[in-house]
Every structure is written in structure tokens, then in C-alpha cells.
Design an enzyme around this catalytic site. Structure first.
Site, PDB file in Angstrom:
ATOM      1  N   SER A 128      -8.234   1.277  -5.579  1.00  0.00           N
ATOM      2  CA  SER A 128      -7.876   2.661  -5.252  1.00  0.00           C
ATOM      3  C   SER A 128      -6.710   3.086  -6.133  1.00  0.00           C
ATOM      4  CB  SER A 128      -7.461   2.765  -3.781  1.00  0.00           C
ATOM      5  OG  SER A 128      -6.887   4.034  -3.503  1.00  0.00           O
ATOM      6  N   TYR A 141      -2.408  -0.429   3.181  1.00  0.00           N
ATOM      7  CA  TYR A 141      -3.535  -0.081   2.309  1.00  0.00           C
ATOM      8  C   TYR A 141      -3.125  -0.170   0.843  1.00  0.00           C
ATOM      9  CZ  TYR A 141      -7.505   2.574   0.455  1.00  0.00           C
ATOM     10  OH  TYR A 141      -8.618   2.962  -0.242  1.00  0.00           O
TER      11      TYR A 141
END
Length: 244
Positions: A128, A141
Site C-alpha cells: 500500500s 496497517y
């Protein structure tokens, strides 16, 4: 183009979103595709697994190789996101995020390597842009995705001699079902989409198929001299500076 004719591909989290687009792209180019996730997959051959279970990766790889006879492509796509300030996040939640987003891919690679050596196969980790930057309240995350990028580099360095390549892609805002539902739930969805489009030099958000196209390239033999890289797929978002 049938770049994956006769090849076996495994996509974790391949039942929806970016994972489904990747699975479809690989299948359309000739691969026999397996997906792995907690539920059933009505579209592809699948293995049901909970990636918080550290025994699941070995079972998934064994199942796929038993059924397919080999393994050529591994795409580590499954993951989760939890929102919490660091002071408010429990150790259990932190460890859960890292287990699913980072440790499970490590174990998938560990158990896949003996088979990928035989086929001179390829691994693609779906990271990501939050492994490069970070949005608020995304400590676990962001840390896990940064780790996933680092894992791709480490595998490339250690196993290039075995003929195994490993790269990562770092998507930005992609119009998955989840993100589209989020937009619909905002007070003014049209305004939200206009505003989020403005932060991208491309003038829009991305499509799952655009991530899948890059993953397919990285998994294919034509990218045989590409390994240990992290490719952003973000419409230029990480390149654009904020106004002074």
C-alpha cells in the site's frame, strides 16, 4: 496474450476487490487460478482459510500444489485495516494486524519457496502507499505494509539465486466495493469524489483492474529482470506535494 498458459497461480484474498481483479487477469491470460480466504469463492477454485491462523499458510500451499501439481505465481493480497490511535490500540489488535498482513505472507512465501524454485516462479506482495506514507490512526496497517515491502526486497535478495523473483505493488485509493460503499455513505458523495480526485495528478481514483495489470506484468516471464521493487499505483498521489 496468454502469458500464463499451463501455470498455476494462487491469490490470497482473491474473492473480492483488488484480489478478484488480479485473479481474473491471471485467468484471462491462461493461468489456473486458486484463491484463498475465509469464505467460499463462487468464481475460482479456492481454499478456505483464516490468515490469523498461523497453520493456514502451509495447508493452503499443500492443497494448491496437490490439486494443481505445481505453483508458478503467488500473490499475497489478503489483509485487513484497523483504525486506532497508538495509545488506544491493544497489544492483541496490533498483533492481529501484523499476523494477517505480514506474518501470514511470510509463511505463505516460506512454504511456497520449495515449489517456486522448481518452476522459477514469481511472488507479488500487495502492499500500500501507506507502507510509504501514512493516514491518521493507521499505525498497525502502515507498519505492516511497510514490512510487506521490506519482505519483498529480502526475498528478492535471498532467493534470486534460486530463480525466484519477488516484487511488491503499493496501491493508493482504488475503487473497490468497500471504498465505493464508503463514498456512498458520505454526506455528499459527488463532492467527496471531486475532492479526492483533486489530490491525484491523474485527476481520478484508480480501478482494481489497473493494479491487476501491473501484478500480471510482475508475475510474467517478460519481467524476468525485475525483482526487489515496490511499484506505486496511485495516480501520482505520492508524488504531488501539498500547496505551501
Amino acid at each position: 496474450m496468454m502469458r500464463f498458459e499451463g501455470k498455476i497461480a494462487l491469490v490470497t484474498g482473491g474473492r473480492s476487490g483488488i484480489g478478484r481483479a488480479i485473479a481474473r487477469r491471471l485467468q484471462n491470460e491462461g493461468a489456473r487460478v486458486f484463491t484463498a480466504q475465509r469464505g467460499e469463492d463462487p468464481e475460482f477454485e479456492y481454499v478456505q482459510a483464516d490468515f490469523a491462523d498461523m497453520e493456514a499458510p502451509a495447508r493452503i500451499i499443500e492443497d494448491v500444489v496437490t490439486k494443481g501439481g505445481r505453483l508458478d505465481v503467488l500473490v499475497n493480497n489478503a489483509g485487513l485495516m484497523q483504525e486506532a490511535a497508538i495509545e488506544d490500540m491493544s497489544l492483541a489488535d496490533w498483533q492481529h494486524s501484523l499476523a494477517v498482513n505480514l506474518t501470514a505472507p511470510f509463511l505463505m512465501i516460506k512454504h511456497a519457496l520449495p515449489h517456486l524454485r522448481q518452476t522459477r516462479g514469481s511472488i507479488v506482495n500487495v502492499g500500500s502507499i501507506e507502507g510509504i506514507g501514512c493516514n491518521p490512526l493507521h499505525a498497525a496497517y502502515s507498519a505492516s505494509k511497510a514490512g510487506l515491502h521490506g519482505l519483498a526486497r529480502a526475498v528478492a535478495v535471498d532467493h534470486g539465486k534460486d530463480g525466484v523473483r519477488c516484487n511488491a505493488v503499493a496501491p493508493g485509493w482504488i475503487d473497490t466495493e468497500l471504498n465505493l460503499e464508503f463514498i456512498k455513505a458520505t454526506p455528499d458523495p459527488d463532492a467527496f469524489r471531486r475532492d479526492i480526485g483533486k489530490i491525484h495528478p491523474a485527476g481520478r481514483t484508480g480501478k482494481p483492474e489497473e493494479v491487476a495489470a501491473l501484478v500480471a506484468f510482475l508475475a510474467a516471464e517478460e519481467s524476468g529482470f525485475v525483482t526487489g521493487q515496490v511499484y506505486t499505483v496511485d495516480g501520482g498521489r505520492m508524488t504531488k506535494l501539498s500547496l505551501p
